[in-house]
Design an enzyme around this catalytic site. Sequence first.
Site, mmCIF file in Angstrom:
data_model
loop_
_atom_site.group_PDB
_atom_site.id
_atom_site.type_symbol
_atom_site.label_atom_id
_atom_site.label_comp_id
_atom_site.label_asym_id
_atom_site.label_seq_id
_atom_site.Cartn_x
_atom_site.Cartn_y
_atom_site.Cartn_z
ATOM 1 N N GLU A 34 44.378 4.603 -14.677
ATOM 2 C CA GLU A 34 43.276 4.976 -13.789
ATOM 3 C C GLU A 34 43.170 4.596 -12.172
ATOM 4 O O GLU A 34 43.974 3.602 -11.928
ATOM 5 C CB GLU A 34 42.075 3.982 -14.388
ATOM 6 C CG GLU A 34 41.079 4.378 -14.996
ATOM 7 C CD GLU A 34 40.147 5.587 -14.498
ATOM 8 O OE1 GLU A 34 40.661 6.264 -13.572
ATOM 9 O OE2 GLU A 34 39.076 6.045 -14.811
ATOM 10 N N ASP A 35 42.585 5.248 -11.445
ATOM 11 C CA ASP A 35 42.660 5.283 -10.145
ATOM 12 C C ASP A 35 41.857 3.871 -9.844
ATOM 13 O O ASP A 35 41.967 3.094 -8.928
ATOM 14 C CB ASP A 35 42.296 6.362 -9.221
ATOM 15 C CG ASP A 35 41.013 7.164 -9.865
ATOM 16 O OD1 ASP A 35 40.701 7.171 -11.062
ATOM 17 O OD2 ASP A 35 40.297 7.622 -8.890
ATOM 18 N N ASP A 47 35.055 1.440 -11.503
ATOM 19 C CA ASP A 47 33.696 1.372 -10.880
ATOM 20 C C ASP A 47 32.794 0.774 -11.702
ATOM 21 O O ASP A 47 32.662 -0.632 -11.840
ATOM 22 C CB ASP A 47 33.279 2.568 -10.283
ATOM 23 C CG ASP A 47 32.475 2.736 -9.019
ATOM 24 O OD1 ASP A 47 31.782 1.679 -8.940
ATOM 25 O OD2 ASP A 47 32.641 3.485 -8.288
ATOM 26 N N LYS A 106 36.138 -2.421 -8.664
ATOM 27 C CA LYS A 106 35.241 -3.061 -7.932
ATOM 28 C C LYS A 106 34.457 -3.958 -8.657
ATOM 29 O O LYS A 106 33.435 -3.598 -9.505
ATOM 30 C CB LYS A 106 34.182 -1.813 -7.366
ATOM 31 C CG LYS A 106 34.747 -0.781 -6.209
ATOM 32 C CD LYS A 106 33.533 0.172 -6.034
ATOM 33 C CE LYS A 106 34.089 1.196 -5.165
ATOM 34 N NZ LYS A 106 33.076 2.377 -5.027
ATOM 35 N N PHE A 135 31.995 3.159 -0.495
ATOM 36 C CA PHE A 135 32.586 4.487 -1.024
ATOM 37 C C PHE A 135 33.839 4.637 -0.389
ATOM 38 O O PHE A 135 34.043 4.972 0.856
ATOM 39 C CB PHE A 135 31.326 5.392 -0.431
ATOM 40 C CG PHE A 135 31.704 6.703 -1.220
ATOM 41 C CD1 PHE A 135 30.566 7.320 -1.833
ATOM 42 C CD2 PHE A 135 32.996 7.525 -1.009
ATOM 43 C CE1 PHE A 135 30.924 8.268 -2.768
ATOM 44 C CE2 PHE A 135 32.974 8.654 -1.768
ATOM 45 C CZ PHE A 135 32.018 9.052 -2.630
HETATM 46 C C1 PRP Z 1 36.212 8.386 -10.873
HETATM 47 C C2 PRP Z 1 37.373 7.610 -11.327
HETATM 48 C C3 PRP Z 1 37.322 6.891 -12.828
HETATM 49 C C4 PRP Z 1 35.740 6.657 -12.716
HETATM 50 C C5 PRP Z 1 35.462 5.189 -12.443
HETATM 51 O O1 PRP Z 1 36.316 9.652 -11.761
HETATM 52 O O2 PRP Z 1 38.494 8.575 -11.346
HETATM 53 O O3 PRP Z 1 37.777 7.647 -13.584
HETATM 54 O O4 PRP Z 1 35.174 7.496 -11.984
HETATM 55 O O5 PRP Z 1 34.037 5.076 -12.714
HETATM 56 P P1 PRP Z 1 33.221 4.244 -13.702
HETATM 57 O O6 PRP Z 1 34.049 2.944 -13.743
HETATM 58 O O7 PRP Z 1 31.933 4.263 -12.883
HETATM 59 O O8 PRP Z 1 33.253 5.174 -14.881
HETATM 60 P P2 PRP Z 1 35.098 10.964 -11.439
HETATM 61 O O9 PRP Z 1 34.098 10.751 -12.682
HETATM 62 O O10 PRP Z 1 34.645 10.655 -10.216
HETATM 63 O O11 PRP Z 1 36.254 12.181 -11.736
HETATM 64 P P3 PRP Z 1 37.477 12.308 -10.863
HETATM 65 O O12 PRP Z 1 38.525 11.512 -11.293
HETATM 66 O O13 PRP Z 1 37.713 13.962 -11.306
HETATM 67 O O14 PRP Z 1 37.018 12.543 -9.412
#
Ligand code: PRP
Length: 195
Positions: free
Chosen positions: A113-114, A117, A145, A166
């Site tokens: 995971e990147d 959140d 975070k 952000f």
């Molecule tokens: C982002 C990120 C994680 C997720 C984390 O993906 O890459 O997968 O949100 O958020 P959370 O802990 O609140 O669930 P996003 O849904 O924005 O899609 P993307 O990776 O295609 O940008």
Amino acid sequence: MAETDGAPSIWYDSDIQHVIITEDQIREKTEELARKIAADYAHVDSILLVCILKGAVMFMADFSRALGREGQAVELEFIAISSYGQRATSSGVVRILKDLDRDIAGRHVIVVEDIVDSGLTLSWLMKYLESRTAASVEVVALLRKPDAIKVQVPVKYVGFDIPNEFVVGYGLDFAERYREMPYVGVLKPAVYARV
Ligand code: PRP
């Protein structure tokens, strides 16, 4: 203009308020995580890395190569999921846009995971992967975070804990832009106002 390891200014630099994690810090942390994970999985023939598209794609590319340099064999899988309705619901219900291409039963899986959140994405995915009877499922997340968490998810390997701001770059987007930035930075508020 943002400081970017002395690199020449590029279009996105002027949209960044300040840098949170530099390119060098990402590289060093990725190598450190790879060393630790290769040692922890020394008994495993091949780890199955599962990248959550799209945000984790940069980290997946660098982390898998760092594991390879540590002598750990890996296989790469990709999954794309999207939240139903409001992200902020506690249900964390998601739908699969692209499923895994193969059976993961009996495999040692590491979700790549990147960012963690709210934790809703991972919370759902962990249950999904465990229901497919993997031998083990752990998570490596470059960023987390702590102040944004809504659901506690066991993330064994974390790169950096960051403030609840952000952030974009290194795979993370705002309106699909900024993913190609080699560092992670906080977006200037003026950028939101433009949209
Ligand atoms: C982002 C990120 C994680 C997720 C984390 O993906 O890459 O997968 O949100 O958020 P959370 O802990 O609140 O669930 P996003 O849904 O924005 O899609 P993307 O990776 O295609 O940008």
